[in-house]
Design an enzyme around this catalytic site. Structure first.
Site, PDB file in Angstrom:
ATOM      1  N   HIS A 294       0.847  -1.185   0.000  1.00 31.89           N
ATOM      2  CA  HIS A 294       0.000   0.000   0.000  1.00 31.89           C
ATOM      3  C   HIS A 294       0.888   1.242   0.000  1.00 31.89           C
ATOM      4  O   HIS A 294       1.988   1.226   0.557  1.00 31.89           O
ATOM      5  CB  HIS A 294      -0.913   0.007   1.228  1.00 31.89           C
TER       6      HIS A 294
ATOM      7  N   LYS B  24     -12.768   3.770   8.535  1.00 31.88           N
ATOM      8  CA  LYS B  24     -13.112   4.925   7.692  1.00 31.88           C
ATOM      9  C   LYS B  24     -14.627   5.074   7.596  1.00 31.88           C
ATOM     10  O   LYS B  24     -15.167   6.177   7.608  1.00 31.88           O
ATOM     11  CB  LYS B  24     -12.510   4.742   6.300  1.00 31.88           C
TER      12      LYS B  24
END
Length: 930
Positions: free
Chosen positions: A146, A589
């Site tokens: 990532h 999130k």
């Protein structure tokens, strides 16, 4: 002076020395003007930390605004490199402290292998129970690519050298050798000068191959040395507490990777990429084995006339194909005839060279036929090494056998010919579309079927002998690509190792058919199905449940699979282990950290209970991020805080971005971090040998309410505040992160959609962290705790903190994120928004919740200040703040200029390079990116 204060004084002295050396280099290279500018900002913002002075603040901001881009770049680089040096000083200091504890033979740090085994012994855990526990252990870190690692590999190499030199300086000071100290300081200076002259910013975006190389790099840098060290720690600790040679310590570590296998949202990861990654993995492992075998050949010089060497060894060096002898020894066919171990090791080295030649040919697009002398798999190599080991032990050289040779055996047992077991990941809709594309060629409208019909149809196809002939079909390019991935998996299992792949992860799993679709596609490639009436399955499928809503559906989706006869037959054929992946980043999130943590906690308990009902072994795969806002935090405590009874010897979790460089850049730190993770796993797995106490129902009920209140408050900000995302994109450098060349994958799932549903969790957290508003990690917690406080339930909350590791871990992690928030700096960022009324409303909501959360968290934990229970980390963060302040103020100025659309494009562009460097520097200072 207290010993703790004295130790900190030493650390501060070391940091000061490194800072002074850096200052001397900057003066030498760029003159007094730049150094004076750096010092003006450094001292000015330190003064503001001690006492706010609006006039001084305004003077410093005007000074920043007067600087040209080149000067700003030098100033930003100075602070960035300073942070890197501070990190190294702290890391080496911590290592030195641990070594001092070991040498003193006193109690070791919390979570050390020795202290953990001491605890087990005192708790009455028997030898038999310990052996059972160790035999069930499997600690599986999974490296991912990532875009969170902003540090270049060459920078890490330079920093490694500085780390070693700091250690040398410590030794010289210990012996009070003034001359040697001066020499080492001189060495440090030119090493720092090299660091200063090495660009820490990538000029080009890394390719997936670059990311694969970076992942492999950590093995060469530290892990090939750290892994054997961890096993030695365990062997010594077991022997010390339970006696010598009570049983063989089994292998308990496996490494995984997503790099080159994770294609979810990354168009640059293709089936060729995956194949290339596996060959690169194999090459790295083979080179390391060859290197060590060559060293062993120089050590095992035993004469056949002086030792009673086992006949098995003698046979291996006498009954040998003449062509192999010729290939290895050339014209010296009788070389080492009287030193069988050396001769045997040279033959092993030559056989490995055949494997390497084949792999190198594949990597260089010059394929060759694999030599008949090449090892077919890692088991053949292990068999040869174990024969040597057993022979050495038989003639009294057991200590020698348990040194470098045993280390090599450990490495081969851990890494095989595959180094890391590659996971494949793809998003569920890609499989659905591919299955529909295939089935339309046999006159089936798959997309029109309901869920029950899809499951039935897929199961029938998997159980049949029918393979759709795709050779002459007009298929979508993505369908062909998806199928090619499965064909690569089949081939590489044969070419590299049956263990080359771990699991096939399906992101955005919403229903059972999403899993069956993968098995349908695997069936097409011959990886799953039936031989007559006998099921076979060479692919393990892991559904990934990411959002809060997905986590709520985890049981019905999985139960539908367990009720499917075909699926269960294949599951049992593959080992009867169902891996379930849990998404921390997206759930946090989505609904906030509190709701995410609780949803994950519940999901784990429910899925383990479900698996038990169906007699399935269930392994949980934790998709943890690096930061608190993405499920990160200290690994030892994170494992121990898992729901009671859900960790059963195995744990698999992602290791991302800055976590990799923080944990694995130095072999000493790598061994420390790995041993902490393993002991955490051992403690969390005690339910395998002892009854596990149930959770307190009152705690569960309280947590349920806290999570609900926290989620509602978090969504009020992120989902229901008009203009929230416009403000996010205007006041943070989130758009510029994509220009930083730190990862191959796009920052958004859909480029045209700028919102919470599209933005990935990494840039979401990264962007807010740059603005020093780390609210994704704690927003809603203060509100939820305040409601319970007002209801007179403080005593209950404190009881949860004291007695429930899960809740304690949440509160501890939140404290770190709260400490990294700086509301004054966040206020400056908020002024960048076009709609100031909306921006200030959002800022005030964040500021109020921060204040409330700090108050409530301190009350519940009993801490006098944030992170008081981990004072060294708290001090480390405090030490960085005065140096982060100038960088944040510089970044605000640069963002204002770069976002100013009224300026000519050429004028705006000249501020981009210093802006990108400021992102890198702030990330280094906070030790966080995404």
């Amino acid at each position: 002076m207290a010993s703790e204060e004295l130790r900190d004084q030493r650390l501060r002295a070391r940091v000061k020395l490194l800072g002074n050396l850096l200052g001397e280099i900057i003066r030498k290279e760029h003159g007094d003007e730049i150094l004076n500018a750096i010092e003006k900002l450094r001292k000015g913002f330190i003064q503001l930390r001690q006492e706010d002075d609006p006039a001084l603040r305004e003077e410093l901001i005007h000074f920043i605004e007067s600087l040209d881009p080149d000067s700003l770049i030098l100033i930003i680089r100075a602070f960035n490199i300073y942070f890197g040096l501070v990190n190294l000083a702290e890391e080496e200091h911590q290592f030195h402290e641990r070594q001092t504890q070991v040498k003193s033979d006193g109690p070791l740090w919390f979570g050390s292998v020795l202290s953990t085994l001491n605890e087990f012994k005192k708790e009455g855990i028997t030898r038999e129970e310990l052996e059972l526990l160790l035999n069930r252990l499997n600690y599986i870190p999974v490296f991912t690519a990532h875009p969170t690692e902003s540090k270049r590999r060459v920078t890490m190499e330079n920093q490694r050298r500085i780390f070693e030199t700091i250690g040398e300086l410590n030794e010289a000071e210990l012996y009070q050798n003034t001359y040697l100290q001066e020499e080492i300081i001189h060495k440090l200076k030119y090493q720092i000068q090299t660091l200063w002259k090495t660009d820490e910013i990538r000029r080009h975006k890394p390719t997936v191959e670059d990311e694969i190389r970076n992942g492999i790099y950590y093995f060469r840098l530290s892990l090939f040395k750290a892994i054997p060290a961890v096993y030695r720690y365990m062997e010594r600790a077991v022997a010390r507490n339970y006696g010598e040679k009570i049983f063989t310590i089994p292998n308990f570590m496996t490494f995984g990777s997503w790099i080159g296998g994770d294609r979810d949202g990354n168009p640059y990861v293709t089936h060729e990429t995956t194949e290339h990654a596996l060959y690169m993995h194999a090459r790295a492992a083979l080179y390391e084995y060859q290197r060590r075998i060559f060293q062993l050949a120089g050590q095992l010089t035993h004469s056949r006339y002086l030792c009673n060497i086992k006949q098995d060894v003698l046979n291996r060096v006498t009954i040998v194909d003449a062509d192999l002898i010729s290939m290895v020894f050339k014209k010296r066919a009788d070389r080492f005839r009287d030193e069988p171990y050396r001769r045997f090791l040279y033959l092993i080295h030559g056989r490995l060279q055949c494997n390497l030649n084949y792999v190198e040919g594949k990597l260089n697009d010059q394929p060759i036929q694999k030599s008949r002398f090449a090892y077919q798999n890692e088991e053949e190599l292990l068999d040869d090494l174990r024969i040597i080991y057993d022979s050495l032990c038989e003639h009294g050289d057991e200590d020698l056998a348990n040194a470098d040779l045993r280390d090599l055996i450990r490495l081969v047992e851990t890494f095989g010919f595959y180094l890391m077991r590659l996971d494949i990941r793809q998003e569920s809709t890609v499989h659905t579309d591919a299955v529909a594309d295939l089935l339309k060629n046999v006159n089936v409208d798959y997309l029109s079927l309901d869920e029950t019909e899809r499951q039935k149809l897929l199961a029938e196809h998997i159980a049949s002998a029918t393979i759709i002939d795709t050779q002459h079909l007009e298929l979508e390019p993505m369908t062909r690509e998806v199928l090619e991935v499965f064909h690569v998996m089949r081939r590489m299992r044969d070419e590299i190792s049956p263990k080359a792949f771990n699991n096939y992860v399906i992101s955005m799993t919403h229903q059972a058919s999403h899993v069956l679709e993968v098995l349908f596609l695997a069936h097409q490639a011959g990886l799953a199905g039936y031989h007559g009436k006998t099921p076979y399955c060479f692919v393990n499928v892991s559904p990934l449940f990411e959002t809060i809503e997905d986590l709520e559906h985890i049981v019905p989706v999985t139960e539908a699979l367990f009720q499917n006869e075909t699926y269960m037959a294949l599951l049992k054929a593959s080992g009867n282990q169902q891996e379930i992946m849990l998404g921390y980043s997206d759930s946090a999130k989505d609904g906030g950290n509190l709701a995410s943590a609780w949803s994950l906690y519940q999901a784990q308990k429910e899925i383990i209970a479900l698996a038990d009902r169906y007699n399935v072994d269930c392994r949980l795969f934790h998709g943890r991020g690096g930061t608190i806002g993405r499920g990160g935090g200290p690994t030892h405590l994170a494992i121990m805080s898992q729901p009671a009874g859900t960790v059963r010897g195995e744990i698999k979790f992602t290791e991302q971005g800055e976590v990799l460089s923080y944990k694995y850049s130095n072999e000493e730190t790598a061994a420390y971090e790995l041993s902490l993770g393993v002991t955490g796993l051992m403690k969390a797995s005690l339910g395998l040998i002892r009854p596990v106490p149930e959770d307190d129902p009152k705690h569960l009920e309280m947590m349920k309410k806290l999570a609900k209140d926290g989620e509602r408050h978090y969504r009020e900000l992120t989902d229901h505040t008009p203009g929230f995302f416009e403000v996010f994109y205007e006041i943070t450098p989130v758009n510029e992160i994509g220009l930083l060349n730190i990862g191959s994958r796009p920052s958004h799932r859909k480029k045209t959609v700028l919102g919470k549903s599209s933005i990935r969790a990494i840039p979401w957290v990264f962007g807010w962290a740059q603005a020093r508003l780390t609210f994704p990690a704690w927003y809603g917690t203060g509100y939820a705790l305040q409601k319970k406080h007002e209801a007179g339930l403080n005593a209950e909350l404190k009881d949860m903190y004291e007695r429930w590791p899960f809740f304690r871990a949440i509160i501890s992690n939140i404290q770190m994120a709260l400490a990294k928030t700086d509301l004054k700096i966040g206020k400056e960022y908020s002024k960048l928004a076009k709609d100031q009324q909306t921006a200030q409303k959002i800022y005030n909501m964040i500021a109020q919740e921060h204040t409330r959360t700090v108050d409530r968290v301190l009350d519940v934990s009993g801490n006098p200040y944030l992170m008081a229970d981990v004072p060294t980390i708290a001090l480390s963060l405090q030490r960085r703040n005065p140096y982060l302040d100038p960088l944040n103020h510089i970044q605000v100025v640069l963002l204002r200029r770069y976002h100013n659309e009224s300026l000519p494009e050429e004028e705006r562009e000249k501020w981009l390079t210093p802006l990108l460097r400021s992102i890198n520097a702030i990330a280094a200072g906070m030790r966080n990116t995404g």
